[in-house]
Structure formats: C-alpha cells, structure tokens
Scaffold this motif. Structure first.
Motif, PDB file in Angstrom:
ATOM      1  N   GLU A 147      20.347  10.435   1.518  1.00  0.00           N
ATOM      2  CA  GLU A 147      20.158  11.853   1.210  1.00  0.00           C
ATOM      3  C   GLU A 147      19.045  12.068   0.201  1.00  0.00           C
ATOM      4  O   GLU A 147      18.259  12.989   0.311  1.00  0.00           O
ATOM      5  N   SER A 183      25.901  18.565   1.285  1.00  0.00           N
ATOM      6  CA  SER A 183      26.798  17.863   2.202  1.00  0.00           C
ATOM      7  C   SER A 183      27.999  17.410   1.391  1.00  0.00           C
ATOM      8  O   SER A 183      28.077  17.691   0.199  1.00  0.00           O
ATOM      9  N   THR A 186      24.753  16.853   6.875  1.00  0.00           N
ATOM     10  CA  THR A 186      24.392  18.046   6.124  1.00  0.00           C
ATOM     11  C   THR A 186      25.166  19.278   6.598  1.00  0.00           C
ATOM     12  O   THR A 186      25.352  19.478   7.799  1.00  0.00           O
TER      13      THR A 186
END
Lengths: 355, 311
Positions: free
Chosen positions: A242, A311, A344
């Motif tokens: 991420e 997320s 996400t």
C-alpha cells in the motif's frame, strides 16, 4: 493475529531551555506477533523517540510521556517504575542501536556483555551463560564463537559487532525487538547480510520487530507494514504494498519520489522535498507539512487534517482524501509505480476520534 | 610484554643519563660552592677539602667518576653532613617520605574518585555542587596554606592531631591531607567529567536496554571506563606528591628526603643534590612505567608496543 503491542495516542515532550519540544504528538499503532513494522521518516520526525519510549529509555527528565498508553500484551507500561521496567527491558523488549562501533562497552569482553542478559533474566550460572553466549554467537553467524566470546569489541569488525549486538538483543528471547537504524552505519554489502540475518532469526524465534529507518530500500526488504512519521505524527500507515504502490499522503509521495531508482532518466534531477521540518517547540497551526507541501490546500494552513482510512490496513492523514478535495496527480516518479490494489475501499472513510 | 618492558628500561636508562648530565652541569654553573660560608676558610684548607672530595680535578674527570659511582649505586659522601654518605641520607629519609607520599596518594585517589562519582551521578543537583565547591577550594588553595590552616584549627584549636613532627600515625594525618588536597580536587573533577562523558555513551544505553539496574550499570559499565583518565594522571600525580612533599615536610618538621633536598640546594651540597635528584628520577620513571603497564591492563584496546599483536 494476536496483538503484542498497542500504542495509543502517545505524546512525548522534552523540557529544554528553549521551551517544551513536543517530539511525539499523538502516535497510535499496533503490532502483531511475528510482524515487522517499519517506521520511516526524516531526522527529527520522532521515530527514535517513539521507539525509545516503548522501552522507557528516553532520559526522564528532561523527557516526559505526557499522554497516551503503551500496552504490551494488554499491560500499560507508561505508569511502571524503573524497577519494574528492568524486568521488561532485555527480556520482553530489546533494542539494537544504530552505531555498532559505540554501542558495545569497549572494556568488556563481548561474551560477558551477552552473558549479563542471561544471568539477569534467565538466572543462568556463569558457565551455562557462557555456553549459551557461544551458541548465540554461532546463531548470528560469527565464526569461531569459542574464541570470539573472549574477545573485546575492538577485535570485531563493524558488521560483526552488529551481529554481536543482535546476539545480545535476542539473548533472552524477547517478544519485541526494536531496531533503531541497525544498518545505517554499515556498508551496503554488510547491510544486506544483517537484514538477511534479522529476517532469518525472526522466523526462527517468532519475534515482532519495529524497524526504524530512513532508508526506503530497507523498508521494502524487511517490513510487513510501514508507518510514515512526520513532525511527531504518523501521517500514513499501511502494508508495504500500500505504501509503495498506492501512497496517498503528499509526504509519502515526496519520500518515494526522492528515492534514486535505476529507471530514473540520467538527465532528470533527483527530486527532494523542499524546506525543513517545523520547529516542534511551537508546532504550526493546521497540517505540519503544509509549508513544504506543493499540494497544500487552504484548509491545511487552518485545521489539522483527520485520519482517513483507505483500506482495512491503510490510513493517511491528509485533507486530499476528503470527498470535497480537488483531485491531484502525484509526482511522475510515484505515478509510474502506482497500481490498483484489490483491498482498497471504494471511498476513503473518515476515522472517528478515539477509534 | 617482556620485550616491551625491556625496551622501556633502555629508554629509562637513557633519560636517567640525560638527567644526571644536566643536573651535574647546571649545578656547577650555579655560583657558590659547598665550602663557602660567612667565615672565609684559609686557602690551604679549602685546597685540602677540594682535593679530598676530588673537586680539584678537571670537570670531565669528575663527571666520569660520578657516572661510575652512580652505576655502582654509590652517591658519595655529603659535603656538609660530615661522616654521612648520601646513601645514608636516602636510606633514612626515604621510608618516611614514601609513607607520607603513599598516604597522600591513597587519600587523593580514594576521596577524589568518590567525590567525582557522586558528583556525576547526581549531576546538577546539590551533591554535585558541594563536591565541586570542595574541588575548587582544593585546587585553588596552595598546599602550604592548607597545611597552616590544618595545623591551626585541627591541631592548635581543637587538639585532635599533633601539630608537627613524625612519631605516630596520628602525626602523619595532617601532612598527608595537606599534600593530598590539590591532587584530590583535580581527580574529583577529572572523574566527574569523564563519568559524565561515559554516561552519555551509547553503550550505557545498551546496558540500560538489557534491563540492568542502575547500580550494576554504574559499577560494571561506567566506572571502569571513566577511570582511564585517572590512571593516566597517576604518573604526574606521583611527581606532584614528590615535589609537594618538599614543602610539606619542612612545614611539619618531618625528617624525610624532601627536607634534605631543600637544605642541600642552599648548601650547594653537590653530592646530596645529585643523589636525591637521581633517586627521585628513578622513582618517577618507574612510576610512569607502572602507569603505562596498568593502562594496558585496564584498557584492552591499548596494545603495548612490542607486545604480542592480537593473535
């Protein structure tokens, strides 16, 4: 996964002649068993202070944990006395420091420095402790440990000393290992060996690691999750993927863009984040990064941005994620590596205070 | 190690030879001679005396004879104290001076180190300030004034200690304290600053992160490293105590070697000056060698040159 460590709204300040420096301003994160969390940020961002607070190693006074909780297995260590901390340090949590040249006692045999931990926390006899020290030295990849155990630190090379430091840190099987820039003072080939060794030992001993560094290359190599710190706060936190492939905070963009890469055009100048970090005796109003941020919005200078959740594991503290914010394009170097991650959320969610 | 000490001994002999030579010639340059006194001696008698002590020979012969005698550990007769040799004076006076010096060194090191450690551990709190005030006083007050103060208050006013002379242990306390006060103060400051430096080191943080208690950290990790500069200071300290005792022995009327040294210079008692100088030089050179050897033992990073190289 079980939570080993929970840091909640940690605030640390230092009393100096120039006023109170708010080095850590409301940091919260948690760490699971066997996980590696990297804390990245530039010098003075509060990453070392945060990690040393977890062991209560910051000098008090002038330092002070002014607010927050540090829960180790659900037990808050902030109110603990020095005597109680002695039972935690080295046994539950231990630490590796940046400079292996200065972090070992020069007038004490390396073996004795390992044995101290064993005698203190595992009530071993001298002879047992020595045998265990030899085993530990072998475990961290030091050849001829029977001989090395009787040598002094100056007879070790830099990489060997850091291995010996790791042996000391792991001697009492701690549940949490804090590594404060353990490879910064080593040259690159030795760095790789030390990182390899740490990963290997983590698998064997199931230790959690907090890895403090400003080297994003190292982060990509070792971490499961990453927390990006700026001016005493965590501005973005997420899994390695991420942070590297879907960063949301302009500061993270800046960090990633200023990483040299083989794909960089040799004519293009290496990007840098302009300006310097703010003075934490008097933190600026609004977002601490606003003054250096080319994407700063008007509100950044007025009000501190809240944390948004992108997320299950990804958080970022920037107004750009607000539904009303204008859409901005990250820098070219970052955009190149961006990719869609399946986890996400459809839309960033505002994290409510106290959650 | 043996090779190192051997090498050092050769250097010591060389230094000693230079000291002997320099003293020999400087002494001759100084005006006056051992037999000059208010009453002029008849020239025949003076010539006889000169002949008796060999002073009529050319300087190079005198120099050579003197070197030969020193090698045989014979410092010759005293010119002033008839029927006493310099060896007699040294044998009588040295044990007294040695005892006094040892007492003073012991006080200086023990109290100085203790004060320094307390000051560093209580950095910027009242024990630190108290210890440093004591240290500043100790350094600024000259030993002869300290001696008079001690005599006046502790001996005359309070009568705890005898005023002067050298008879029992109680007689030695005041001179030893007076002699020790300056080096003690210096050691206290030295220990304090080197303790503070060591305490700021990374390896102290490592020790703390191991869960060791403050006491263990202080004893095992801090003091040993902090004492290295103090050990270095032991060489100059010995020299300071030796020369300091010249004055102190005079003030307290102690029949030590220092008193003889001072008198002999006034008397131009050539053989005594030479003998005592050589003797003190040997003492000093040996103590410096001992300090260097001790240093090599305490700090493993120092390999004495000529010793075995880290295997």
């Amino acid at each position: 996964m079980e939570k080993l460590l929970e840091v909640k709204n940690l605030e640390v300040s230092f009393q100096t002649y120039g006023g109170t420096v708010k080095a850590v301003r409301g940091v919260s994160f948690d760490l699971h068993k066997g996980e590696t969390l990297a804390i990245v940020g530039e010098s003075g961002s509060g990453k070392s202070v945060t990690s040393q607070s977890i062991m209560k190693l910051i000098p008090m006074p002038p330092g002070r944990i002014s607010d927050g909780q540090i829960l180790l297995n659900g037990d808050d260590i902030v109110p603990k006395t020095e005597k109680q901390m002695e039972k935690i340090r080295g046994k539950e949590i231990s630490m590796i420091f940046q400079d292996p040249m200065t972090s070992l006692n020069p007038t004490m045999k390396v073996g004795n420095q390992i044995m101290e931990v064993l005698v203190k926390h595992q009530n071993m006899s001298k002879q047992d402790a020595k045998n265990r020290a030899i085993e530990l030295l072998r475990l961290v990849g030091i050849p001829m440990p029977e001989k090395r155990v009787n040598q002094y630190p100056h007879e070790f090379s830099g990489g060997m000393r850091q291995r010996a430091m790791i042996a000391i840190a792991l001697a009492a099987n701690p549940k949490l290992l804090i590594a404060d820039e353990p490879t910064t003072a080593l040259d690159v080939t030795i760095q790789a060996q030390i990182l390899e060794l740490m990963k290997d030992l983590q698998n064997k001993m199931d230790t959690s690691i907090i890895f403090i560094t400003h080297d994003l290359g190292v982060v990509a190599n070792v971490a499961d999750r990453v927390a990006v710190m700026y001016a005493g706060q965590i501005v973005e936190m997420g899994t390695v993927d991420e942070i590297f492939y879907d960063p949301r905070h302009p500061y993270t963009w800046g960090l990633l863009a200023s990483m040299p890469s083989l794909e960089n055009d040799d004519k293009a100048e290496l990007a840098a984040i302009p300006g310097t970090p703010p003075d934490l005796t008097n933190p600026p109003k609004g977002d601490a990064f606003a003054a250096r941020n080319q994407y700063a919005l008007a509100i950044d200078f007025e009000e501190e941005p809240p944390m948004f959740q992108i997320s299950e594991t990804h958080f970022a503290k920037t107004w750009l994620l607000h539904p009303d914010a204008p859409k901005v394009e990250p820098p070219e170097a970052v955009k190149r590596r961006m990719r869609q991650l399946s986890s996400t959320f459809e839309k960033p969610v505002l994290v409510k205070e106290g959650e | 190690m043996a090779k190192y000490i051997g090498k050092r001994l050769v250097y010591m002999l060389l230094s000693l030879w230079m000291i002997v030579t320099a003293t020999f010639f400087f002494m001759r340059i100084a005006p006056g001679n051992p037999f000059a006194s208010e009453k002029k001696l008849p020239p025949e008698i003076e010539a006889n005396l000169n002949a008796h002590f060999g002073l009529d020979k050319p300087w190079y012969e005198q120099y050579w004879e003197y070197l030969v005698r020193i090698v045989n550990w014979d410092f010759g007769p005293s010119f002033k104290y008839k029927s006493q040799t310099v060896n007699d004076l040294i044998n009588e006076g040295f044990p007294v001076s040695f005892l006094l010096g040892m007492e003073a060194i012991f006080i200086a090191v023990a109290v100085g180190v203790l004060l320094g450690i307390i000051a560093a551990l209580k950095h910027n709190r009242w024990p630190d300030y108290t210890a440093m005030i004591v240290a500043v006083l100790g350094i600024s007050v000259p030993s002869f004034i300290m001696a008079s103060f001690l005599q006046y208050f502790l001996a005359i006013k309070m009568g705890i200690f005898p005023v002067a002379r050298w008879e029992s242990f109680m007689h030695s306390v005041l001179p030893a304290v007076a002699l020790a006060s300056a080096p003690m103060a210096f050691i206290a400051r030295l220990t304090r600053s080197s303790m503070l430096e060591v305490l700021a080191n990374d390896y102290i943080k490592t020790a703390k992160s191991k869960g060791l208690s403050r006491g263990v950290i202080t004893v095992k990790h801090t003091i040993r490293n902090a004492l290295l500069p103090v050990v270095t200071y032991m060489g100059p300290l010995t020299a300071g105590i030796l020369t300091g005792s010249f004055v102190i022995e005079r003030i307290f009327g102690i029949p030590g070697l220092g008193a003889h040294f001072v008198t002999s210079i006034n008397n131009r008692d050539y053989t005594v000056i030479m003998g005592v100088t050589v003797f003190y030089s040997i003492l000093l050179l040996v103590s410096i060698l001992l300090v260097d050897i001790a240093y090599g033992i305490i700090d493993p990073r120092i390999k004495l040159a000529g010793g075995k190289k880290g295997e």
